[in-house]
Write a protein that holds these residues in place. Sequence first.
Motif, PDB file in Angstrom:
ATOM      1  N   LYS A 182       3.939 -68.083 -53.476  1.00  0.00           N
ATOM      2  CA  LYS A 182       5.103 -68.788 -54.030  1.00  0.00           C
ATOM      3  C   LYS A 182       4.815 -69.263 -55.447  1.00  0.00           C
ATOM      4  O   LYS A 182       3.724 -69.734 -55.699  1.00  0.00           O
ATOM      5  N   MET A 204      14.912 -71.970 -48.118  1.00  0.00           N
ATOM      6  CA  MET A 204      13.514 -72.341 -48.372  1.00  0.00           C
ATOM      7  C   MET A 204      13.421 -73.845 -48.455  1.00  0.00           C
ATOM      8  O   MET A 204      14.112 -74.488 -49.248  1.00  0.00           O
ATOM      9  N   TYR A 209       8.749 -78.497 -56.431  1.00  0.00           N
ATOM     10  CA  TYR A 209       9.760 -77.745 -57.171  1.00  0.00           C
ATOM     11  C   TYR A 209       9.180 -76.472 -57.775  1.00  0.00           C
ATOM     12  O   TYR A 209       9.815 -75.406 -57.718  1.00  0.00           O
ATOM     13  N   ASP A 212       7.693 -74.131 -54.133  1.00  0.00           N
ATOM     14  CA  ASP A 212       8.637 -73.937 -53.030  1.00  0.00           C
ATOM     15  C   ASP A 212      10.059 -73.694 -53.521  1.00  0.00           C
ATOM     16  O   ASP A 212      10.706 -72.711 -53.131  1.00  0.00           O
ATOM     17  N   ILE A 213      10.558 -74.587 -54.346  1.00  0.00           N
ATOM     18  CA  ILE A 213      11.958 -74.512 -54.756  1.00  0.00           C
ATOM     19  C   ILE A 213      12.189 -73.365 -55.730  1.00  0.00           C
ATOM     20  O   ILE A 213      13.183 -72.628 -55.625  1.00  0.00           O
ATOM     21  N   GLY A 216      12.696 -70.191 -53.982  1.00  0.00           N
ATOM     22  CA  GLY A 216      14.071 -69.952 -53.583  1.00  0.00           C
ATOM     23  C   GLY A 216      14.934 -69.549 -54.766  1.00  0.00           C
ATOM     24  O   GLY A 216      15.595 -68.505 -54.743  1.00  0.00           O
ATOM     25  N   SER A 223      17.788 -73.343 -51.459  1.00  0.00           N
ATOM     26  CA  SER A 223      16.588 -74.175 -51.410  1.00  0.00           C
ATOM     27  C   SER A 223      16.930 -75.611 -51.032  1.00  0.00           C
ATOM     28  O   SER A 223      17.992 -76.130 -51.383  1.00  0.00           O
ATOM     29  N   PRO A 243      17.907 -77.609 -57.219  1.00  0.00           N
ATOM     30  CA  PRO A 243      17.874 -77.017 -55.884  1.00  0.00           C
ATOM     31  C   PRO A 243      19.284 -77.001 -55.279  1.00  0.00           C
ATOM     32  O   PRO A 243      20.169 -77.734 -55.723  1.00  0.00           O
TER      33      PRO A 243
END
Length: 255
Positions: A182, A204, A209, A212-213, A216, A223, A243
């Motif tokens: 990621k 996700m 941020y 992970d975000i 997405g 996200s 997000p």
Amino acid sequence: MKEYQGYLIDLDGTIYLGEEPILAGKRFVEKLQAREIPFLFVTNNTTKTPEAVKEKLSKQFDIHVTSQTIYTATLATADYMIEKNLGKKVYVIGESGLKSGIEAAGFELTDQEPDYVVVGLDTQVTYQKIATATLAIQKGAHFIGTNPDKNIPTDRGLLPGAGSLIGMLEIATKQRAVIIGKPEAIIMNKALERLNLIKEEVIMVGDNYETDIRAGIDNGIDSLLVLTGFTPKNAVKDLSIQPTFVIDSLDEWTF
């Protein structure tokens, strides 16, 4: 609210925080299980096998899942190399979870004319390891970085992560690594294959941020940023791309 058919979920900072439980994370997983909604924990951590992660979730946090629900950057790296099909010899800078996962996928670990150089977090890294990897990449080995995390949070502060080691080798070799974890597309596409779902059907979920975000956002997946870990609430208003959802706790999420 859109009804998602599957969930991609980060672990540290989302389901637990270091060695401390996040009780809302446990309840979130249990709600998914009760509703029989498919989910996959997607983690950049390469130091532990899925079985070890499963044991940690069970023993430390009373969260009970199968190892098949855990998709690590190690597994994604092995899946990528299988698909790439450049050979079976791999030189690894990394810890036991990365090495055992690559071996289990049918690859041979060697420092002699490897087809791939794979770099993950290695707390025992030495100059000789970096030199061996540098020479192998210069001779044509395919250069892979398991994840881009420049730092890892610890009780001592932010320590160098896999991304720092990858950056050192990129400078030494003047080559860019193929990054698996990621927020890159490789791990996300492979995770979707594991769930047998498409981007529009999943969300996700994570606390970071940047990993992970962005995983997405950058890959066309909705996200959910939960403010229990890396990204603080006061930073949200300044995020370049927002997000899909932001919540303080996973208890706020409704299915």
